[in-house]
Enzyme design. Sequence first.
Site, short mmCIF file in Angstrom:
data_model
loop_
_atom_site.label_atom_id
_atom_site.label_comp_id
_atom_site.label_asym_id
_atom_site.label_seq_id
_atom_site.Cartn_x
_atom_site.Cartn_y
_atom_site.Cartn_z
N GLU A 18 13.25 34.21 -2.09
CA GLU A 18 13.32 35.01 -3.31
C GLU A 18 14.55 35.90 -3.41
O GLU A 18 14.46 37.13 -3.42
CB GLU A 18 12.06 35.87 -3.43
CG GLU A 18 10.79 35.04 -3.49
CD GLU A 18 9.56 35.86 -3.86
OE1 GLU A 18 9.64 37.10 -3.84
OE2 GLU A 18 8.53 35.25 -4.16
N GLU A 29 4.82 29.52 -1.94
CA GLU A 29 3.87 30.64 -1.95
C GLU A 29 3.06 30.60 -3.22
O GLU A 29 3.59 30.30 -4.30
CB GLU A 29 4.58 32.01 -1.93
CG GLU A 29 5.22 32.39 -0.64
CD GLU A 29 5.93 33.75 -0.70
OE1 GLU A 29 5.56 34.61 -1.52
OE2 GLU A 29 6.86 33.94 0.10
C1 GBH Z 1 6.40 37.42 -2.77
O1 GBH Z 1 7.06 38.22 -3.67
C2 GBH Z 1 6.97 37.64 -1.42
O2 GBH Z 1 7.76 36.54 -1.01
C3 GBH Z 1 5.96 37.99 -0.37
O3 GBH Z 1 6.61 38.50 0.74
C4 GBH Z 1 4.95 38.93 -0.95
O4 GBH Z 1 4.08 39.45 0.00
C5 GBH Z 1 4.20 38.18 -2.01
O5 GBH Z 1 5.04 37.58 -2.92
C6 GBH Z 1 3.18 39.03 -2.76
O6 GBH Z 1 3.81 40.04 -3.48
O7 GBH Z 1 9.51 42.40 -11.00
O8 GBH Z 1 9.05 42.42 -13.32
O9 GBH Z 1 9.37 40.32 -12.21
C7 GBH Z 1 6.51 38.26 -4.96
C8 GBH Z 1 7.55 38.63 -5.96
C9 GBH Z 1 8.16 40.27 -7.45
C10 GBH Z 1 6.43 38.75 -8.06
C11 GBH Z 1 7.73 41.22 -8.49
C12 GBH Z 1 6.02 39.68 -9.17
C13 GBH Z 1 6.59 41.55 -10.48
C14 GBH Z 1 7.12 41.54 -11.87
N1 GBH Z 1 7.07 39.47 -6.99
N2 GBH Z 1 7.09 40.53 -9.60
S1 GBH Z 1 8.88 41.68 -12.09
#
Ligand code: GBH
Length: 455
Positions: A165, A349
């Site tokens: 990511e 994931e």
């Molecule tokens: C993943 O990130 C990670 O790889 C992992 O480590 C983590 O534990 C898991 O997911 C659960 O969170 O910022 O407005 O787009 C997830 C990435 C980033 C997805 C923030 C949702 C929120 C909305 N996330 N996003 S925005």
Amino acid sequence: MSLNFPDNFLFGSATSSFQIEGHPHAKGAQPSIWNTFCKKKFAVKNGHNGTIACNHYELWEKDLEIIRRLNLDSYRFSVAWPRILPAGEGPPNEKGLDFYDQLTDRLLEYDVTPMLTLYHWDLPEHLQAKGGWAHPQSPDWFANYTRAVASRLADRVPLWVTFNEPWVFLHLGMVTGEHAPGYRDPAHAAMAWKHVLLAHSRSVETLRSCSESIEVGLACNISPFIPASSDEKDIEATSRMEAYHNRLFLDPWLKDSFPDVADHAFGRYTPAWTESERSEAATEIDFLGINYYSPNRIAHQSDTFLEVGIRPPKPPVTDMNWEIYPEGLYEVLEWAFERYGPLDLYVTENGCAYTDSVGNGIVKDNRRIHYFKNHLEQCSKAVSDGIPLKGYYAWSLLDNFEWSFGYEKRFGIVHVDFSTQQRIIKNSGYFYRDLITSVKEGKKELVPYEDPIIF
Ligand code: GBH
């Protein structure tokens, strides 16, 4: 539920080093930027940190036993850079490598295919002190680190992920400051964007030189973007965000095209690129991993590029307040295949956070079972429709350190009691095990999962 999965489909589960291991100083290791970030006031909920986490560093054998019992085909883990090159440079710390060497051997002994992620956000603090990803030498640092890990493990690990990511650690780490290193510095982020683009291609090149038989890929979070209305302004704001979130890295890497989005997002900080740097960034990979959680709903707010209205999710939502939209998983797989294919795809994931209660040693997490069932159904549909989906990894094996939310949000298919470090396989874990077993037995239908697993 119909199960249309080929025999060699990999059902796995994923974790990351900082979120589970603990012991940042063991055997010569040094802190990462997340150790530092956790010490900042109000950075992480309840002041939680990763010093112990799931104590996986000591309990890894137990955790691998759980993996074996769950009948997983594959396990996706990440390597902590600060264990391998504690100061960021110099000769590799062999004792740090030993940990992942043992882990790999045990996985293979259990017939579980390892998928290794090189960077899941724990940059050595020493490298951040020099400028982190904004430093022009950071692609070299990453290539050196890649070489150290691959020299030890490329003979046994078949699947490699360079970055997890990149958009998330760039945006949340350097634009909004919610993640380590906690900067709100668009100039820094713009330079980091360029260097991460170059670092990935240098890493791929290094991996290829270490082994001809491994497969190399990426794990990117991709979301469907849904306009709040059919108003042209909402649609325009939505496509801006879609480009920024989904394509900022993937277009340069996989299409050799530099989206206008970079100029718009970084404005006057957009880094300069020479022609040769641009073509250096574009790199062939063997698979694209997609991390999928939820869609984003967007409305117009202003014409400034990054200022859009984020609309509340439509229920149902998980404990993260993330909208549950299983069809979105199919949509992003189809989108990735059409835009970047032909290319193997993995769901690297997918999962959900819920507050679980333990009663008599049982965790009845029905909502999580439904989440997995509905998302796996979309995967089955994708396979039926000819999308080259090769595997699926449930996030996460264990309840763990959920970044700025600390230990409060639980994503595991295995419950962790953080005071005793006791693990309990949740009913969703048993559901997943039974689904995997059904597929292996050649069943095309999942036997009703309601019982006897849940009650
Ligand atoms: C993943 O990130 C990670 O790889 C992992 O480590 C983590 O534990 C898991 O997911 C659960 O969170 O910022 O407005 O787009 C997830 C990435 C980033 C997805 C923030 C949702 C929120 C909305 N996330 N996003 S925005």
